[in-house]
Design an enzyme around this catalytic site. Structure first.
Site, PDB file in Angstrom:
ATOM      1  N   TYR A  78      42.120  40.053  32.621  1.00 27.90           N
ATOM      2  CA  TYR A  78      42.757  40.316  33.910  1.00 27.90           C
ATOM      3  C   TYR A  78      43.536  41.627  33.878  1.00 27.90           C
ATOM      4  O   TYR A  78      43.415  42.459  34.790  1.00 27.90           O
ATOM      5  CB  TYR A  78      43.686  39.173  34.307  1.00 27.90           C
ATOM      6  CG  TYR A  78      44.386  39.424  35.617  1.00 27.90           C
ATOM      7  CD1 TYR A  78      43.698  39.275  36.820  1.00 27.90           C
ATOM      8  CD2 TYR A  78      45.708  39.838  35.655  1.00 27.90           C
ATOM      9  CE1 TYR A  78      44.331  39.529  38.033  1.00 27.90           C
ATOM     10  CE2 TYR A  78      46.340  40.092  36.866  1.00 27.90           C
ATOM     11  CZ  TYR A  78      45.648  39.939  38.057  1.00 27.90           C
ATOM     12  OH  TYR A  78      46.270  40.208  39.251  1.00 27.90           O
ATOM     13  N   LYS A  99      42.815  45.096  36.166  1.00 28.49           N
ATOM     14  CA  LYS A  99      43.775  45.799  37.013  1.00 28.49           C
ATOM     15  C   LYS A  99      43.925  47.261  36.585  1.00 28.49           C
ATOM     16  O   LYS A  99      44.165  48.139  37.417  1.00 28.49           O
ATOM     17  CB  LYS A  99      45.123  45.076  36.971  1.00 28.49           C
ATOM     18  CG  LYS A  99      45.105  43.685  37.578  1.00 28.49           C
ATOM     19  CD  LYS A  99      44.942  43.721  39.096  1.00 28.49           C
ATOM     20  CE  LYS A  99      43.580  43.401  39.583  1.00 28.49           C
ATOM     21  NZ  LYS A  99      43.495  43.350  41.065  1.00 28.49           N
TER      22      LYS A  99
END
Length: 252
Positions: free
Chosen positions: A151, A155
């Site tokens: 994750y 980003k």
């Protein structure tokens, strides 16, 4: 009036962005993963011009979605997933890591296939500081899987996409936003930031007539360094995304 597409606008920050933009008189098209979520999205943002449907975990559906879209003045790439505590990776129908495909590859492919907008807004996170640029193994085929790392890296890649498109297309204002730790389904009830507050900067960037491009907007301490703007890295990211999405050359 500005025409704006907001992906992932069935709930959370995306819904708030859409509500703020429609309240300001702009024409907003919502996006949802399924027809059921599309109905809920339109009910929540009644002033929206419409809702488009497409599962960004599917290259076929992402391409089909792009084919239905005309030109927008701005696109806010807000859709995303988080599998922070997952113990093993989840592959999509395309054989790709779902976190990478939804959070990174889908916004790349939509941007490459759609008519070029005047403004692009990519939703990133301060967790990008903990991300790793391992372009040769974005699917964790060689490395040990970590949902949290995947994750954070997604980003980071979202931020790099904003920089890459800003560099590749000087006529487009392409920026990344860290919305903070937000009280949404993804962020959890204990998060300190209200979704309406988190939506203000991306909503402003979607319509702002300002020269900023290739920037990262945040209220937190972490900032990208010179290495994150390395032209070689940015070109490699675009090339890798083009390869994984079928070799589409739309970012030339």
């Amino acid at each position: 009036m500005t025409d704006i597409l907001v992906t992932g606008s069935a709930d959370g920050i995306g819904q708030q962005i859409a509500q703020q933009l429609t309240a300001a008189g702009h024409r907003v098209v919502l996006h949802a993963r399924t027809e059921e979520r599309a109905v809920a999205a339109k009910a929540a943002v009644r002033a929206a011009a419409g809702v488009v449907v497409g599962d960004l975990a599917s290259l076929e559906q992402t391409r089909a979605l792009a084919a239905t879209l005309g030109r927008f003045d701005a696109v806010v790439h807000n859709a995303g997933i988080a599998r922070l505590d997952s113990s093993e990776r989840a592959l999509t129908e395309d054989g790709l890591d779902s976190t990478f495909q939804v959070n990174v590859l889908a916004p790349y492919l939509l941007t490459a296939l759609m008519p070029r907008p005047a403004r692009l807004v990519f939703m990133s996170s301060a967790l990008a500081a903990e991300g790793i640029t391992e372009l040769s193994d974005v699917n964790y085929e060689r490395r040990q899987w970590s949902g949290y790392e995947a994750y954070c890296s997604s980003k980071l890649y979202c931020m790099l996409l904003a920089f890459a498109f800003a560099r590749r297309w000087p006529d487009v204002r392409s920026n990344a936003v860290d919305p903070g730790w937000v009280r949404t389904r993804m962020g959890g009830a204990s998060a300190p930031t209200d979704p309406a507050d988190a939506a203000r900067t991306p909503a402003r960037l979607a319509v702002a007539d300002e020269p900023a491009s290739g920037e990262y907007f945040t209220d937190r301490d972490w900032r990208p360094g010179p290495a994150h703007r390395d032209p070689v890295l940015l070109d490699e990211l675009l090339s890798m995304c083009a390869h994984l999405s079928g070799g589409h050359p739309g970012t030339r």
